[in-house]
Design a protein around this motif. Structure first.
Motif, PDB file in Angstrom:
ATOM      1  N   ASP A   1       0.060   1.449   9.646  1.00 35.95           N
ATOM      2  CA  ASP A   1      -1.258   0.939  10.041  1.00 35.95           C
ATOM      3  C   ASP A   1      -1.935   0.147   8.911  1.00 35.95           C
ATOM      4  N   HIS A   2      -1.122  -0.554   8.119  1.00 36.07           N
ATOM      5  CA  HIS A   2      -1.669  -1.336   7.013  1.00 36.07           C
ATOM      6  C   HIS A   2      -2.325  -2.606   7.511  1.00 36.07           C
ATOM      7  N   GLU A   3      -3.450  -2.964   6.869  1.00 33.20           N
ATOM      8  CA  GLU A   3      -4.164  -4.173   7.265  1.00 33.20           C
ATOM      9  C   GLU A   3      -3.471  -5.442   6.785  1.00 33.20           C
ATOM     10  N   ASN A   4      -3.010  -5.416   5.545  1.00 33.86           N
ATOM     11  CA  ASN A   4      -2.456  -6.637   4.939  1.00 33.86           C
ATOM     12  C   ASN A   4      -0.936  -6.659   5.047  1.00 33.86           C
ATOM     13  N   SER A  34      -7.005   0.669   1.344  1.00 30.23           N
ATOM     14  CA  SER A  34      -7.528   1.772   0.545  1.00 30.23           C
ATOM     15  C   SER A  34      -6.626   2.123  -0.620  1.00 30.23           C
ATOM     16  N   SER A  35      -5.441   1.529  -0.688  1.00 32.94           N
ATOM     17  CA  SER A  35      -4.514   1.843  -1.789  1.00 32.94           C
ATOM     18  C   SER A  35      -4.838   0.956  -2.977  1.00 32.94           C
ATOM     19  N   SER A  36      -4.191   1.240  -4.065  1.00 29.18           N
ATOM     20  CA  SER A  36      -4.500   0.542  -5.314  1.00 29.18           C
ATOM     21  C   SER A  36      -3.725  -0.751  -5.421  1.00 29.18           C
ATOM     22  N   TYR A  37      -3.806  -1.574  -4.418  1.00 31.06           N
ATOM     23  CA  TYR A  37      -3.169  -2.880  -4.394  1.00 31.06           C
ATOM     24  C   TYR A  37      -1.650  -2.818  -4.386  1.00 31.06           C
TER      25      TYR A  37
END
Lengths: 114, 113
Positions: B28-31, B97-100
């Motif tokens: 469900d990642h946005e990018n 929400s993750s650290s890139y």
């Protein structure tokens, strides 16, 4: 604009020897830094990352890297390499403004010899 | 574990063909991102998508287009394949929400003859 330079395209080393893979970046703003590893015929896997805080970052498989802001460097080190560390290693940077994607270096192929 | 899958590991196409490379992520990642990997050049960004139906050009978009109709799927399209598009293509995804950190698929090695 940001950029990443990996100074060595290939690094041959004997098993159990220490290794350092060099990475320098250029960016005018604060950055986040990453090292990825790519084993033969596979995608990239994150080794470690620097976001903030302690400049010495420990990752998986015994690797560590040190963020040096004054030198704009993020070199990767391992005190004793194994044959299984043979792979390509990529340094990447992302700034905290602007472009959302990572900018990658050209890669360093680590060849561990018995 | 995050899983990013790509439809083919190896693909051989002829010059002028339309080529579709598919990428699916299950977190469900946005990018989502498409990179091209060539020896001595590292990874170069072709396109990325920051949400469904949203896209931005990367560093080398010429000759490529993309489609993101569903959140989990990001397609790279070569409208008319050329021999200089022979390369390894890597898809990645990232959670806002993750650290890139980006999670990569295994890659598709495309050969255009």
């Amino acid at each position: 604009a940001q950029s990443v330079t990996q100074l060595d395209s290939q690094v041959p080393v004997f098993e159990e020897a220490p290794v350092e893979l060099r990475c320098n970046y250029s960016s005018s703003v604060s950055v986040y830094l990453f090292w990825y590893v790519q084993y033969p015929n596979q995608g990239l896997q994150l080794l470690l990352k620097y976001l903030s805080g302690s400049t010495l970052v420990k990752g998986i498989n015994g690797f560590e890297a040190e963020f040096n802001k004054s030198q704009t460097s993020f070199h990767l080190r391992k005190p004793s390499v194994h044959i299984s560390d043979t792979a390509e290693y990529f340094c990447a940077v992302r700034s905290d403004t602007g472009r959302r994607a990572l900018t990658f270096g050209s890669g360093t192929r680590l060849q561990v010899q018995p | 574990d995050v899983k990013v899958t790509q439809s083919s590991r190896y693909l051989v196409k002829r010059t002028g063909e339309k080529v579709f490379l598919e990428c699916v992520q299950d977190m469900d990642h946005e990018n989502m991102f498409w990179y091209r990997q060539d020896p001595g050049l590292g990874l170069r960004l072709i396109y990325f998508s920051y949400d469904v139906k949203m896209k931005e050009k990367g560093d080398i978009p010429e000759g490529y287009s993309v489609s993101r109709e569903k959140k989990e799927r990001f397609s790279l399209i070569l409208e008319s394949a050329s021999t200089n598009q022979t390369s390894m293509y890597l898809c990645a995804s990232r959670d806002l929400s993750s650290s890139y950190e980006q999670y990569f698929g295994p890659g598709t090695r495309l050969t255009v003859t």
